[in-house]
Design a protein around this motif. Sequence first.
Motif, PDB file in Angstrom:
ATOM      1  N   CYS A  95       1.003  -1.181  -0.049  1.00 36.32           N
ATOM      2  CA  CYS A  95      -0.080   0.006  -0.039  1.00 36.32           C
ATOM      3  C   CYS A  95       0.886   1.156   0.000  1.00 36.32           C
ATOM      4  O   CYS A  95       0.466   2.272  -0.759  1.00 36.32           O
ATOM      5  N   ALA A  96       1.974   1.212   0.940  1.00 40.48           N
ATOM      6  CA  ALA A  96       2.783   2.358   0.775  1.00 40.48           C
ATOM      7  C   ALA A  96       3.587   2.650  -0.346  1.00 40.48           C
ATOM      8  O   ALA A  96       3.383   4.197  -0.976  1.00 40.48           O
ATOM      9  N   GLY A  97       3.860   1.675  -1.220  1.00 38.61           N
ATOM     10  CA  GLY A  97       4.756   1.811  -2.368  1.00 38.61           C
ATOM     11  C   GLY A  97       3.459   2.337  -3.341  1.00 38.61           C
ATOM     12  O   GLY A  97       3.839   3.386  -4.238  1.00 38.61           O
ATOM     13  N   MET A  98       2.298   1.994  -3.564  1.00 40.05           N
ATOM     14  CA  MET A  98       1.291   2.274  -4.403  1.00 40.05           C
ATOM     15  C   MET A  98       0.862   3.632  -4.193  1.00 40.05           C
ATOM     16  O   MET A  98       0.832   4.522  -5.192  1.00 40.05           O
ATOM     17  N   LEU A  99       0.780   4.024  -2.807  1.00 40.07           N
ATOM     18  CA  LEU A  99       0.192   5.330  -2.656  1.00 40.07           C
ATOM     19  C   LEU A  99       1.208   6.370  -2.850  1.00 40.07           C
ATOM     20  O   LEU A  99       0.831   7.594  -3.361  1.00 40.07           O
ATOM     21  N   ARG A 100       2.570   6.025  -3.091  1.00 45.27           N
ATOM     22  CA  ARG A 100       3.689   7.316  -2.876  1.00 45.27           C
ATOM     23  C   ARG A 100       3.610   7.261  -4.447  1.00 45.27           C
ATOM     24  O   ARG A 100       3.928   8.281  -4.879  1.00 45.27           O
ATOM     25  N   LYS A 101       3.751   6.139  -5.143  1.00 47.33           N
ATOM     26  CA  LYS A 101       3.406   6.569  -6.783  1.00 47.33           C
ATOM     27  C   LYS A 101       2.193   7.400  -7.320  1.00 47.33           C
ATOM     28  O   LYS A 101       2.511   8.158  -8.115  1.00 47.33           O
ATOM     29  N   ILE A 102       1.180   7.093  -6.520  1.00 48.51           N
ATOM     30  CA  ILE A 102      -0.011   7.701  -6.935  1.00 48.51           C
ATOM     31  C   ILE A 102       0.091   9.462  -6.502  1.00 48.51           C
ATOM     32  O   ILE A 102      -0.304  10.243  -7.256  1.00 48.51           O
ATOM     33  N   ALA A 103       0.670   9.601  -5.162  1.00 48.29           N
ATOM     34  CA  ALA A 103       1.128  10.925  -4.861  1.00 48.29           C
ATOM     35  C   ALA A 103       1.799  11.726  -5.681  1.00 48.29           C
ATOM     36  O   ALA A 103       1.982  12.975  -5.999  1.00 48.29           O
ATOM     37  N   ALA A 104       2.914  10.938  -6.292  1.00 50.89           N
ATOM     38  CA  ALA A 104       3.924  11.568  -7.297  1.00 50.89           C
ATOM     39  C   ALA A 104       3.217  11.938  -8.542  1.00 50.89           C
ATOM     40  O   ALA A 104       3.858  13.042  -8.991  1.00 50.89           O
ATOM     41  N   THR A 105       2.372  11.314  -9.161  1.00 48.55           N
ATOM     42  CA  THR A 105       1.712  11.612 -10.374  1.00 48.55           C
ATOM     43  C   THR A 105       0.140  11.442 -10.304  1.00 48.55           C
ATOM     44  O   THR A 105      -0.387  10.580 -10.890  1.00 48.55           O
ATOM     45  N   PRO A 106      -0.353  12.382  -9.472  1.00 44.86           N
ATOM     46  CA  PRO A 106      -1.740  12.274  -9.363  1.00 44.86           C
ATOM     47  C   PRO A 106      -2.673  12.304 -10.435  1.00 44.86           C
ATOM     48  O   PRO A 106      -3.710  11.761 -10.689  1.00 44.86           O
ATOM     49  N   LYS A 107      -2.298  13.261 -11.457  1.00 46.97           N
ATOM     50  CA  LYS A 107      -3.114  13.618 -12.575  1.00 46.97           C
ATOM     51  C   LYS A 107      -3.191  12.338 -13.515  1.00 46.97           C
ATOM     52  O   LYS A 107      -4.266  12.026 -14.081  1.00 46.97           O
ATOM     53  N   GLU A 108      -2.024  11.646 -13.650  1.00 44.75           N
ATOM     54  CA  GLU A 108      -2.251  10.486 -14.328  1.00 44.75           C
ATOM     55  C   GLU A 108      -3.107   9.411 -13.893  1.00 44.75           C
ATOM     56  O   GLU A 108      -3.819   8.668 -14.651  1.00 44.75           O
ATOM     57  N   PHE A 109      -3.110   9.070 -12.540  1.00 44.40           N
ATOM     58  CA  PHE A 109      -3.899   8.192 -12.118  1.00 44.40           C
ATOM     59  C   PHE A 109      -5.253   8.706 -12.095  1.00 44.40           C
ATOM     60  O   PHE A 109      -6.334   7.734 -12.308  1.00 44.40           O
ATOM     61  N   ASP A 110      -5.764   9.933 -12.044  1.00 43.47           N
ATOM     62  CA  ASP A 110      -7.075  10.443 -12.164  1.00 43.47           C
ATOM     63  C   ASP A 110      -7.652  10.124 -13.479  1.00 43.47           C
ATOM     64  O   ASP A 110      -8.826   9.912 -13.614  1.00 43.47           O
ATOM     65  N   LYS A 111      -6.638   9.975 -14.617  1.00 49.82           N
ATOM     66  CA  LYS A 111      -7.150   9.611 -15.689  1.00 49.82           C
ATOM     67  C   LYS A 111      -7.138   8.200 -16.021  1.00 49.82           C
ATOM     68  O   LYS A 111      -8.376   7.615 -16.489  1.00 49.82           O
ATOM     69  N   SER A 112      -6.315   7.509 -15.635  1.00 49.57           N
ATOM     70  CA  SER A 112      -6.074   6.028 -16.013  1.00 49.57           C
ATOM     71  C   SER A 112      -6.842   5.226 -15.035  1.00 49.57           C
ATOM     72  O   SER A 112      -7.233   3.949 -15.259  1.00 49.57           O
ATOM     73  N   ALA A 113      -7.490   5.737 -13.826  1.00 41.06           N
ATOM     74  CA  ALA A 113      -8.205   4.974 -12.870  1.00 41.06           C
ATOM     75  C   ALA A 113      -9.515   5.523 -12.722  1.00 41.06           C
ATOM     76  O   ALA A 113      -9.949   5.332 -11.606  1.00 41.06           O
ATOM     77  N   ARG A 114      -9.946   6.076 -13.691  1.00 43.29           N
ATOM     78  CA  ARG A 114     -11.111   6.845 -13.433  1.00 43.29           C
ATOM     79  C   ARG A 114     -12.526   5.955 -12.944  1.00 43.29           C
ATOM     80  O   ARG A 114     -13.211   6.502 -12.094  1.00 43.29           O
ATOM     81  N   LEU A 115     -12.331   4.794 -13.296  1.00 48.96           N
ATOM     82  CA  LEU A 115     -13.575   3.903 -13.290  1.00 48.96           C
ATOM     83  C   LEU A 115     -13.745   3.582 -11.573  1.00 48.96           C
ATOM     84  O   LEU A 115     -14.610   3.703 -10.880  1.00 48.96           O
TER      85      LEU A 115
END
Length: 346
Positions: free
Chosen positions: A36-56
């Motif tokens: 969880c920590a590793g995934m959350l840190r990657k999300i926090a580094a590029t939040p705009k990309e995950f807003d788009k790629s994980a929209r569902l």
Amino acid sequence: MAMFFEEISTDIEAYCKKLETLFKKNGPINERVALCAGMLRKIAATPKEFDKSARLNVKWIGDELRLIVLDKKIDDVALHDLCQYLSRIARESNLRSPYKAKSPELDLLEFFDYGKEFDNLSDKENSDFIWASIPKYIATDYLEGVSDREKGFLSAKDDWEAVLQGYKATIDSYVSTLKEQRGKFNFVYLSRAFHEMHSEKKGELQYAFFSMIFLGMVVVMPLVYQFVVGGLITTNDGSGFSYVETGKILSLLGLEVALLYFFRIALKNYYSVKAQLLQLELRLSLCGFIESYADFAKSRKTKDVDPLSKFESIIFSGITPDEGNVPSTFDGVDQLLKIAKEIRAK
């Protein structure tokens, strides 16, 4: 939801720091915490990309994920749910990406690998969902997007066609106006040509008139000179005309015949130019109302196939001299010859 991860990126960083405090503890929970920590840190580094790629998944589990992050929940149930939520996000993000999964997404997907033996039913259902259901939902999302774009395209196409029809109607009206103006200008140019010809013929008529007057005076001048200035022609003994005087009279008659010939030519030319002027004036008058006549003929539905045919036969016919009322060039010459023969016989 479009700005979900971007809005809570700061909270995610703070939550990751709290998760790191759990690494010192022993137990099976540490593996989930690391994932969880590793995934959350990657999300926090590029939040705009995950807003788009994980929209569902943002739409499905965004609220639950927000509560865990904002409340900084680190109990076993929260970490269990958080690990499942992040695995779904990793799976959707990886499917929408053209690249193969890498850490930390790869670590999460391997943890929930398809067909793996799990200690609880919840993890097995989550594994089935991320491997079997999420691809279907992503495909459906793509198809809905294509359908929406198609509808938007068709709607825009209809709007464009309506606009183009409006432009076409406007252009057609301009073309009709231009054709009408062109027709009017053609009549203007035709009328101008007739005006120029009329002006030339007026000058020619004036010249022909003065030529006729001049030749008429020249015809009279020899007679005036001979009978008024020179006196009567008689012989010395008064017995009759001499041969010399007879020759003079014959010469005078010949001169008069020649002058009369040229006078008649001038007279004929004068009447010819006058007739041509009348024809040009007729054409100028027709040009003034030919268009109105054409509209009138169409409105009255005349039987004529071409209502302008009669006008065209007049306007575009040749301008010829009318010789009907002009005396022939040698009219009266026979009478003069008879008179000359009688004088010569005496």
